[in-house]
Structures are given as C-alpha cells and as structure tokens.
Design a protein around this motif. Sequence first.
Motif, PDB file in Angstrom:
ATOM      1  N   GLU A  84       0.857  -1.121  -0.011  1.00 17.68           N
ATOM      2  CA  GLU A  84      -0.014  -0.171  -0.104  1.00 17.68           C
ATOM      3  C   GLU A  84       1.058   1.416   0.061  1.00 17.68           C
ATOM      4  N   TYR A  85       0.297   2.500  -0.206  1.00 15.29           N
ATOM      5  CA  TYR A  85       0.875   3.746  -0.181  1.00 15.29           C
ATOM      6  C   TYR A  85       1.661   3.953   0.971  1.00 15.29           C
ATOM      7  N   TYR A 110       9.098   0.629  -5.983  1.00 14.22           N
ATOM      8  CA  TYR A 110       8.167   1.123  -4.987  1.00 14.22           C
ATOM      9  C   TYR A 110       7.282  -0.201  -4.887  1.00 14.22           C
ATOM     10  N   HIS A 113       0.866  -0.700  -5.361  1.00  9.10           N
ATOM     11  CA  HIS A 113      -0.059   0.362  -5.538  1.00  9.10           C
ATOM     12  C   HIS A 113       0.614   1.571  -5.904  1.00  9.10           C
ATOM     13  N   VAL A 114       1.545   1.942  -5.473  1.00  9.51           N
ATOM     14  CA  VAL A 114       2.557   3.202  -5.842  1.00  9.51           C
ATOM     15  C   VAL A 114       2.775   3.071  -7.177  1.00  9.51           C
ATOM     16  N   HIS A 117       0.100   3.974  -9.723  1.00 11.69           N
ATOM     17  CA  HIS A 117      -0.549   5.199  -9.689  1.00 11.69           C
ATOM     18  C   HIS A 117       0.310   6.330  -9.858  1.00 11.69           C
ATOM     19  N   PRO A 119       1.814  10.124  -8.208  1.00 21.28           N
ATOM     20  CA  PRO A 119       2.366  10.429  -6.970  1.00 21.28           C
ATOM     21  C   PRO A 119       1.539  11.141  -5.988  1.00 21.28           C
ATOM     22  N   PRO A 121      -1.294  10.424  -4.434  1.00 21.94           N
ATOM     23  CA  PRO A 121      -2.137   9.750  -3.015  1.00 21.94           C
ATOM     24  C   PRO A 121      -0.896   9.766  -2.189  1.00 21.94           C
ATOM     25  N   VAL A 122       0.355   9.203  -2.320  1.00 18.04           N
ATOM     26  CA  VAL A 122       1.370   9.241  -1.686  1.00 18.04           C
ATOM     27  C   VAL A 122       1.716  10.895  -0.899  1.00 18.04           C
ATOM     28  N   TRP A 126       1.350  11.670   3.079  1.00 17.06           N
ATOM     29  CA  TRP A 126       2.573  12.401   3.661  1.00 17.06           C
ATOM     30  C   TRP A 126       2.068  13.629   4.294  1.00 17.06           C
ATOM     31  N   SER A 231      -4.921   9.187  -9.817  1.00 21.12           N
ATOM     32  CA  SER A 231      -5.097   7.791 -10.841  1.00 21.12           C
ATOM     33  C   SER A 231      -5.183   8.028 -12.019  1.00 21.12           C
TER      34      SER A 231
END
Length: 455
Positions: A84-85, A110, A113-114, A117, A119, A121-122, A126, A231
């Motif tokens: 996951e992220y 990575y 999921h990263v 997709h 960047p 969402p991460v 963060w 996405s």
Amino acid sequence: MLHGAGVLRIDHLPPLHGHLRVPSAALLPPLAFAALAVAALPALATRLRFGAVLLVAYGAALAWAVLLASSGEGLAWPFTHRQEYLAVLPAVGGDPLGWLASFTERLPAYPTHVRGHPPLPVLVLWVLARVGLPGPLPAALLAVATGCSATVAVALTVRRVAGEEAARRALPYLALTPAAVWIATTMDAFFAGVGAWGVALLVRGGTGGGLPGVLYGAAAGVLLGALPYLSYGLVPYLLVPVVAAVAVRVTRAAVVGCLVGAAAVTAAFAAGGFRWPAGVAATHVEWAADPGAARPYLYFLVANLAVLALLTGPATAAGLAVLTDRAAAVPAVPVGRTVARRVIAVGRTIAGRVVPVGRTVAGPVIPVGRVPNRLGAAAGPVRWPRGGVGALVAAAAVAVLALDVSGVTRGEVERIWVPYAVWISLAATAVPGRRWLAAQAAIGLLLQGLVLSPW
C-alpha cells in the motif's frame, strides 16, 4: 475452466479479487443498521429540509461503510499491507519535492499500488502524517470521510441538473450503496470524493457569472485537475463534469476558472519535476511486467462489468433497464447535435413532468401512451425531466466502458470502479421503493460477509 488452465492464478474468487469466507455474527450490527436505514431513509429524504437530508444521508453513509468494515478486518487493516501507499512514506522523508522529481526514475522499487498510480496519493498521506496524523487509521478515516462525502456532492449536482426532487430520491441509494464495502478500505474512495466535489463545485458556480463563477470554477478545476495525478484510470472520469456542465449551461467565467485551476495543478507537478506522460509510460512498463497483465482480456472484458454490477446493486440494474426502455421512446436526436447533447437527450428519460399532448421536443411530436419496460409492467406516461440525471449515468457508464475496453483494468476493479459507481448508482432513482433499497443493502451485506478482500 480458467482455473484449471492456470490462467487465473492470482484470482481465487473470480470475477472478484479475494477469497470466499463464512459470514460471522460480526455482521449483525450492519444488518441491524441496514434494516433501520431502509425503513427510515426514504421518509426522511421526503420530509426533512434539504440541508438536513444531506446531513442525515452523509451520516448514514459513514455509519454503513464503517459498520461493514468493522465487521471484518477493520478500517485500518487494508492500509497496513506492505504493497500500500503508506509503505513508501519513509522514502519521501522530509523532502517531498526531491521524491517527486525522482518518482518516475525510482518507480520499479516502489510497492505495487504506488507503481500503478501517479504520486499524488502518497503526497496526500505524507501531508496527513506531517500534520500529526500518521499511520493506517488516519489514512482510513480520511478515505471513508471523503468517500462518503461523495453522497452529498453527487446529490448537490443532481439538484442543479435535475431538481431537488430527483436529489432527494437519490440520497437513500447513495447512502446504502453496496460499493460501501470498498469505500471504507481504499484510497479510491478518497478519489471518488475529490471527483464528486469537483463536479458539484463546477455546476454550483457555473450558472453565475463574474468573480463567484470564476472562483467556483477555479476550485472545481483544482479538484478535477488533480484526478489524473491521483489515478491514471480517472482520465475518462472527466466526461462526467463535461456532461454536467453542458446540462446546466455553465457560464464562460466558470469554464475559464476551471481550466485555469486544472492548468495550475499540471504546472505545479511539472515544476516539481513530475511529467504526467512520463509517469504513464513508466507505469505501463510496470503493469506489463506484472502477473495481472497476463489475465485473459476477453474474460475480464465481461467480468469487470459483472463487478460493477455488484458495486452498484440490483436497483441500479433495474433502473438502467427502465432508462433504456424509456430512452427508446424518445425521438432520435436530429443530425448535427453535439455528442454531449445526445447523451443528455437520452438521459432525460427517468423522471420529471409529463410531456403535454402535442408538445414537441427537438422537432417530432412525442406520442401519448404508456411505455412497456423490461420489468414486465407499464412504466407510465413518457416523462421528460427538467434535467439529465440519466446523462450523468450515461457519462459515467461510457467512461467505465472506455477503461474496460482499453484492457489495462484486467481484474481487481472493485476499488477502481468506486468513483464511477457513485454516479452510475443514480439509475436506481428510476425504481424507487423500500424493496429496491433493501436489495441494495442486502448485496452490500453479502459482499462483506462472503468475500475476504485485500481492500
């Protein structure tokens, strides 16, 4: 057969990505809530002030999603997975701009999921950690709170496009959607909320000119412009705001504001060192090397739509049947109409005022009579709504079909379809009634009870 041939090695419960399990007593709380909501929501949606109805529907959507997730592995469990992220946040560290600039270059290292997709969402997670809310539970709460808010945003859009009565009819179905099984457990629910509010802001300010129209349009543009950076599969989603904008005839000021807002998002990522086309190309390379790319295209071309049917429920399927039959009674669109207006013409068939005898719409006279439908009963007089709820449904359905045909969504679409499912579920308003609402809730309970999903 496909299992025997070794084709579906990573799918144990096709068309779903998960495992079969035995329901437990933990499902009793969401069952009790569903019974209460089915009994109360339709009446509340009719009697309360519209603002109060929105709050009740949002609360019901939250309770439904949280209770379903809590009856299984819990809200936070899916976000603890190493693919996951959250697993990549240590790589971001205290230098998000440096991480963003090297995102495409370091993509192969990575989590899954990263790699699949852009960047954003991460970066969202963060920021959440930086403001003092790190870890799986805050991430899950962000996803469920934002995802359930799509109930309100979609209803506000429907109110602008088709009137308050249509919005009130839609709210119970939006609150008790079977898609809630994945709204409480995936970041795609966050994407759904962002997209829905983008559309709602666009139509909210799009009917007024001047500075307010520009500001609403700019806010909508920022949210809608962020979708491709959340996405890659949300690019076709942009057809929904386009159709909504045509339906309400948004002003030029709002359109300009929207374009400026979207351009600002693109410029910000470009300045940070991330080029969207390069990201798409790098992700496609990773996708081609993943076992999921070996899934049979023709099987999942159909199976993906079966998953969509589960997410949207039987009431939506019945509503689509009614919509299709009533659309057949609408005169053909004259040659020369734009594609967006064709979609709206087909969509204006669900509900609204009865067309008077002799009234012409786009030229030909609409015949008087009752239209048979596929449910085996007369659907009543041909009706012509004040707006195009069906247009929103059609736009989301076309977007889903575009993704499905592309072949890049071969399985594991339970979460991918969530942003689209909230719009397609509006078709259920064509078959209002507690029985259909109960059927929606039943599908959600069955999915949660029988399917052990990684999300």
